[in-house]
Design an enzyme around this catalytic site. Structure first.
Site, short mmCIF file in Angstrom:
data_model
loop_
_atom_site.label_atom_id
_atom_site.label_comp_id
_atom_site.label_asym_id
_atom_site.label_seq_id
_atom_site.Cartn_x
_atom_site.Cartn_y
_atom_site.Cartn_z
CG ASP A 71 14.69 -0.18 2.75
OD1 ASP A 71 14.80 -0.76 1.66
OD2 ASP A 71 14.85 1.04 2.89
CE LYS A 185 32.03 8.32 -19.93
NZ LYS A 185 33.43 8.38 -20.37
N PRO A 188 31.43 8.29 -11.47
CG PRO A 188 29.29 8.65 -12.33
CD PRO A 188 30.63 8.11 -12.70
CE LYS A 237 23.16 -8.39 -16.85
NZ LYS A 237 23.01 -9.66 -17.52
CB CYS A 376 -7.19 -3.11 6.82
SG CYS A 376 -7.28 -2.24 8.38
CG LEU A 377 -10.54 1.40 3.56
CD1 LEU A 377 -11.34 2.06 4.66
CD2 LEU A 377 -9.83 2.46 2.74
CD GLU A 400 -11.03 5.97 7.78
OE1 GLU A 400 -11.33 4.76 7.72
OE2 GLU A 400 -9.88 6.40 7.52
CG HIS A 512 -2.65 -4.74 7.07
ND1 HIS A 512 -2.84 -4.05 5.90
CD2 HIS A 512 -3.23 -3.99 8.04
CE1 HIS A 512 -3.49 -2.93 6.14
NE2 HIS A 512 -3.73 -2.86 7.44
CD GLU A 514 -1.10 -6.46 3.66
OE1 GLU A 514 -1.90 -7.33 4.06
OE2 GLU A 514 -1.36 -5.24 3.71
N1 GLN Z 1 -8.85 3.54 7.95
C1 GLN Z 1 -9.27 2.28 8.48
C2 GLN Z 1 -9.06 2.18 9.97
O1 GLN Z 1 -8.31 2.96 10.52
C3 GLN Z 1 -8.53 1.15 7.79
C4 GLN Z 1 -7.07 1.10 8.14
C5 GLN Z 1 -6.26 0.22 7.22
O2 GLN Z 1 -6.71 -0.14 6.14
N2 GLN Z 1 -5.07 -0.10 7.61
O3 GLN Z 1 -9.62 1.33 10.59
#
Ligand code: GLN
Length: 544
Positions: A71, A185, A188, A237, A376-377, A400, A512, A514
């Site tokens: 959120d 309805k 509720p 809506k 990342c990964l 990992e 990241h 995003e």
């Molecule tokens: N698991 C990987 C790490 O800890 C990638 C982490 C991730 O994608 N946020 O480095």
């Protein structure tokens, strides 16, 4: 004293309180007010970073490294307010703070109780946020009547009683359509308002969620039966995109009502630029494959999906997403599974599950010149794939997935290998990255003025324990996987890419991007990736 808008939900969870809160906050911000937001979460966990994305949705990461609920991401994206640990408060955090505080000597001699200690703390959090803002939008998680949220409602009741002219309560609840009898309805919803009244709170506004056209007279009925003024009963809506909600609210004058109710000065709402963004013509379409572990769970990758939407809107294309479940991918089905995609994303993730499938997909994208963005990964998998199949390091792996691998092309960050505490212990939050001049990533970021400081450094959010092992950089570069960005202090590998004369778009980032993407400021790497994917689609359609 700041003004407070408390948003709560009735009947069912998932009614869109988050989007409603964010939209109200955004409209008030566009009217020139300094707005902030807080979410009170009735659950006990104090850290969303250790919760499963399947159960809880994605873990949204803030600049200050706080791992939190999705959120807060919605608020950042819609309202453009930067979130941090001050914007979320779970029951668990409150209890923990009070208990640990007492062990350290606070409240000595007192028996800690839900009332007044927890209720006071909740009000303190509200007041603290109000010190630096004119309006605080406060969302209460869950649904009114939930046993675990009672303490928050009691705190709101007390807060409202003390500050009657400065607090308004908004309830978001659905009017249900019952298909078997083809009737709406409102009962509720009426009962949800009654539950709120039992806490001693009367809502000043109702946002009635409906999924279809509804006769206006039903809102008269809702007003009559709940005691909420007719002019404060609004239809909310379903719309195609969450970004449309602020416009809907604006058209219905929901912001006007809030401003009047809180006795704020009426000012105009500068929403036109935002409207224009959403009205951009759509000229093409693009299909992006997302290969992750939770491919069937949209909310597990919410920010990623939204970042793609921002870039698609920026380029005027319709976005289709093909979810690819990594655990089901192998060398045999990869061609068939990826045949319709124009670009591939391998998102962030943890543990070994599905990693082989991700590597198969990345290999296919690299060899077939399908635009690829690894996050990342996703970067770490791309590095393993490249080491194995291009640099001929057959046993390359990440620590990992194989603790004692002989060729740890991805290894633990210093101090992370034997960490026992799982909560909030990764490399978290915003870190800077120096971009290497002349690389694709340097070009992409420098074309986005808001991200560019002219010193070749950018900043993105991070959440990881492992990194690309710098010992292998030389061999990677020799074979064509280049460094495009690194951390200026630690030299940690931040971004890698294959040069554009060998692949149209192959980028992996440890960060990241995003999380910082928004409609008005789409993430540069996503913009570049979507553009490359659209190009590929155009070329293929031309050939056909
Ligand atoms: N698991 C990987 C790490 O800890 C990638 C982490 C991730 O994608 N946020 O480095």
């Amino acid at each position: 004293m700041a003004k407070y808008i408390i948003v709560c939900g009735g009947v069912i969870s998932g009614t869109g309180k988050g989007v409603a809160s964010a939209s109200i906050a955004f409209l008030l911000k566009l009217r020139g007010h300094k707005v902030n937001y807080i979410k009170f979460e009735p659950y006990l966990s104090s850290d969303a970073g250790v919760l499963s994305p399947i159960e809880h949705g994605e873990c949204f990461l803030c600049d200050d490294g706080k791992e939190t609920d999705l959120d807060l991401g919605t608020v950042e994206r819609i309202a453009g307010i930067n979130m941090s640990s001050q914007n979320i408060c779970t029951s668990g955090t409150l209890y923990k703070e009070l208990i640990v505080g007492q062990e350290r000597g606070e409240n000595l001699g007192k028996t800690l109780q839900i009332m007044p200690h927890v209720t006071d703390r909740i009000q303190e959090r509200l007041l603290n946020l109000g010190k630096t803002s004119e309006i605080v939008v406060c969302e209460i998680g869950g649904t009114v009547g939930d046993m675990e949220s009672a303490v928050f409602y009691e705190a709101v009741r007390q807060f409202k009683q003390k500050n009657q002219n400065d607090v308004m309560v908004v309830m978001v609840a659905p009017i249900l359509w019952v298909p078997t009898i083809k009737e709406f309805k409102t009962k509720p919803l009426q009962n949800a308002v009654k539950q709120l009244l039992q806490y001693g709170i009367n809502p000043e506004m109702l946002l009635c969620r409906v999924d279809r056209e509804i006769p206006a007279k039903l809102f008269d009925k809702v007003s009559d039966m709940t005691g909420v003024e007719r002019s404060a009963v609004f239809e909310a809506k379903d719309v195609d995109s969450v970004y449309q909600v602020p416009i809907e609210f604006y058209n219905r004058h929901i912001d006007d009502y809030c401003v009047d109710m809180l006795r704020l000065k009426r000012s105009s709402c500068r929403i036109h630029k935002y409207k224009e963004l959403l009205e951009k013509p759509i000229n093409d379409e693009v299909t992006i494959g997302i290969c992750g572990k939770y491919a069937n769970h949209d909310e597990a990758y919410l920010s990623l999906k939204e970042a793609l939407i921002h870039s698609a809107i920026f380029h005027g294309v319709k976005l289709n997403i093909k979810w690819i479940k990594a655990q089901t991918m192998d060398a045999k089905n990869v061609k068939e599974e990826l045949k319709e995609i124009d670009g591939l994303i391998v998102p962030g993730g943890f543990d070994k599950s599905g990693v082989d499938g991700k590597i198969q997909c990345i290999r296919y994208a690299r060899e077939n010149k399908i635009p690829f963005l690894g996050i990342c990964l996703g970067l770490q998998c791309a590095v393993i794939e490249f080491a194995k199949n291009v640099c001929a390091i057959k046993d390359a792996n990440s620590q990992e997935f194989e603790k004692d691998t002989k060729n740890p092309v991805v290894h633990y960050l210093a101090g992370q290998k034997d960490i026992a505490v799982k909560s909030a212990s990764m490399r978290l939050g915003s870190y800077s990255c120096e971009l290497v001049k002349g690389t694709l990533c340097h070009n992409l970021y420098s074309a986005s003025p808001s991200r560019w400081d002219n010193k070749n450094t950018i900043s993105e959010r991070h959440r990881h324990r492992l990194e690309v092992n710098p010992e292998y950089l030389e061999i990677f570069t020799k074979n064509g996987l280049n460094l495009s960005g690194f951390n200026p202090e630690t030299k940690l590998v931040e971004i890698m890419e294959i040069s554009q004369n060998k692949h149209p778009f192959f980028v992996g980032t440890q960060a990241h991007p995003e999380f910082k993407s928004s409609l008005s400021d789409a993430a540069p790497l996503f913009k570049g990736f979507v553009a490359a994917s659209v190009d590929r689609r155009k070329k293929i359609t031309k050939k056909k």
